[in-house]
Design an enzyme around this catalytic site. Structure first.
Site, short mmCIF file in Angstrom:
data_model
loop_
_atom_site.label_atom_id
_atom_site.label_comp_id
_atom_site.label_asym_id
_atom_site.label_seq_id
_atom_site.Cartn_x
_atom_site.Cartn_y
_atom_site.Cartn_z
N GLU A 120 3.44 5.47 -3.17
CA GLU A 120 3.62 6.80 -2.57
C GLU A 120 5.05 7.03 -2.10
OE1 GLU A 120 1.63 7.79 1.00
OE2 GLU A 120 1.49 9.89 0.45
N ASP A 121 5.65 6.01 -1.52
CA ASP A 121 6.93 6.22 -0.83
C ASP A 121 8.18 5.73 -1.57
OD1 ASP A 121 5.44 7.27 1.15
OD2 ASP A 121 5.59 5.55 2.50
N HIS B 33 0.78 -1.24 0.00
CA HIS B 33 0.00 0.00 0.00
C HIS B 33 0.81 1.29 0.00
CE1 HIS B 33 0.54 0.17 4.41
NE2 HIS B 33 0.25 1.45 4.29
MN MN Z 1 0.86 3.25 5.42
#
Ligand code: MN
Length: 478
Positions: free
Chosen positions: A75-76, A71
């Protein structure tokens, strides 16, 4: 080792052969997050692992658990949605993408203003409800490890848990999740109130933990002697829920007597009634404290037998008697329901069934369609949120038309816009966009702006593009 733990958890409800896939996902995510550490010094990857483990404890399907592991990668880390899709297919990539989008929404300052709206927006986005499950699990882990988050993020996380995710969990019938989010957020945001109340409770009712322990032990022996196999869970009411009860019902702490709850999980409905009989034989039942929600379930679908009794020292005990399935439903609501529809596909009919479920839980006297529409539309925004065919969110000012959407995607698409499909239905380019619409533009080389388009377009940017096109092409034709 997390992978072993996760595999063992999944194996309870998934066949072994699927677990090779899980291993692949695990190794991919581990590699993506490698080298990154949290403030606590633990590898960052432990966070997605715990999220996945939580999702498997809710008995969610393999794509959801996999998405839990993945997840944060989009994003990261440098990994794109396309990479995830290529590796693990569009289904998992779709869930990961949804979670990433919720994160992105958060950083839009205009939206952050109103948590309530933010919550509604997330609901509007759940084309796939599994996105919400992953987000809730993510939030659960963040709130449980709040002290290891950067200080400037702590308050925001706690606020979001309280204002967005706890109500969302409630809406989905996930009462255990809701209770836990509220407790931890309350503890963090209102530290002094929390500690004061907690200490008062401890002062007033000392030794509650020990008491639960002894009662549970005695009952275990008691039921074993009767040849009944049951699971007993004892708990003390959460500080935050006592706090709300005191405030909402204007009570004194001394008036709240059901601080200890004991839950007995029996093997079958028949056994539930046997357990009830034995409890009433052993303790003195309270007439007003008895409810049979198995025979007559609550409107939200909740099933359980409740009984309040007193022991030989005249202390009040509250029992909830239910089967494993009822327990799962009561704690994890819609998420638990997911398990019981396994292998049935995810067609439109089934989505309807979902919505009906959520709607029933809320006991609202409107049709599921209306319920969903309300969730999406009763926003008092200056903006509308629409989706591209690929599920990306576009934000346009209220009053924008399908033509504005075309120009927003690309000026060339605007200039050659011929017609549009909204939620699969053909509409004119003057169609007024509504939040939740899925918009698709059909272009044609023969289409081009005309003077009427200036009336159809709402956004200044679209109008200036149209004017420019008209200017250039009028010159050319001269
Ligand atoms: Mn998270």
């Amino acid at each position: 080792m997390f992978l072993d733990q996760l595999s063992a958890s999944l194996r309870q409800y998934y066949p072994e052969e699927d677990l090779a896939f899980l291993k692949k996902v695990y190794e991919f995510a581990e590699k993506a997050h490698s080298g990154v550490k949290r403030l606590s010094g633990e590898p960052y990857f432990q966070h997605p692992c715990r999220v996945a483990l939580l999702l498997s404890s809710w008995k969610l399907d393999l794509p959801t658990v996999s998405a839990g592991l993945l997840h944060d990668v989009v994003e990261d880390t440098g990994i794109s949605k396309e990479d995830v899709s290529l590796q693990f297919g569009p289904e998992i990539a779709g869930i990961v993408d949804g979670v990433t989008k919720i994160q992105e929404l958060k950083s839009a300052p205009r939206i952050l203003r109103k948590m309530e709206d933010m919550r509604k927006m997330i609901f509007a986005m759940f084309r796939d409800i599994r996105v919400v499950f992953v987000k809730l699990a993510d939030c659960m882990d963040n709130i449980q490890t709040l002290e290891y988050l950067p200080e400037e993020n702590r308050e925001r996380f706690a606020r979001e848990a309280l204002d967005i995710y706890a109500p969302m969990a409630h809406r989905l019938g996930m009462f255990e999740v809701k209770g836990e989010l509220e407790e931890k957020a309350f503890q963090s945001l209102y530290k002094e109130d929390y500690e004061q109340l907690r200490d008062r409770i401890r002062g007033l009712y000392p030794g509650m933990e020990e008491k639960i322990g002894t009662v549970t032990q005695k009952l275990e022996i008691f039921f074993a002697e009767k040849n009944l196999s049951v699971k007993i869970k004892g708990r003390i009411k959460r500080v935050s829920s006592i706090y709300w009860k005191i405030r909402q019902q204007k009570l004194h702490l001394e008036e709240i007597r059901d601080l200890i709850g004991l839950r007995i999980i029996a093997g079958s409905i028949q056994d539930c009634y046997v357990v009830l009989g034995l409890i009433h034989e052993r303790y003195t039942p309270f007439k007003e404290g008895f409810f049979d929600y198995i025979a007559t379930p609550k409107l939200n679908g909740y099933r359980s037998i409740h009984t309040k009794v007193t022991d030989d020292r005249l202390e009040l005990l509250e029992f909830q008697i239910r089967t494993e399935e009822m327990d799962l439903m009561a704690e994890f609501g819609v998420a638990a329901h997911w398990k019981y529809k396994e292998g049935a596909g995810t067609g439109a009919e089934e989505k309807q069934e979902w919505l009906r479920r959520i709607y029933e839980w809320q006991n609202e006297k409107i049709s599921p369609e209306e319920f969903f529409r309300n969730l999406k539309v009763d926003l008092d925004y200056d903006e509308v949120f629409v989706f591209t065919p690929r599920g990306e969110v576009k934000i346009l000012p209220r009053g924008s038309t399908a033509l504005d959407f075309a120009y927003l995607i690309h000026s060339d698409i605007g200039d050659h816009c011929r017609l549009c499909r909204v939620n699969g239905r053909a509409v004119t380019i003057g169609y007024l966009l509504k939040t939740g619409d899925r918009v698709e533009i059909v272009t044609s080389r023969n289409s081009h702006p005309t003077i009427d388009w200036l009336e159809i377009a709402h956004m200044p940017q679209s109008r200036s593009r149209i004017r420019r096109w008209l200017r250039t092409n009028v010159k050319r034709s001269l």
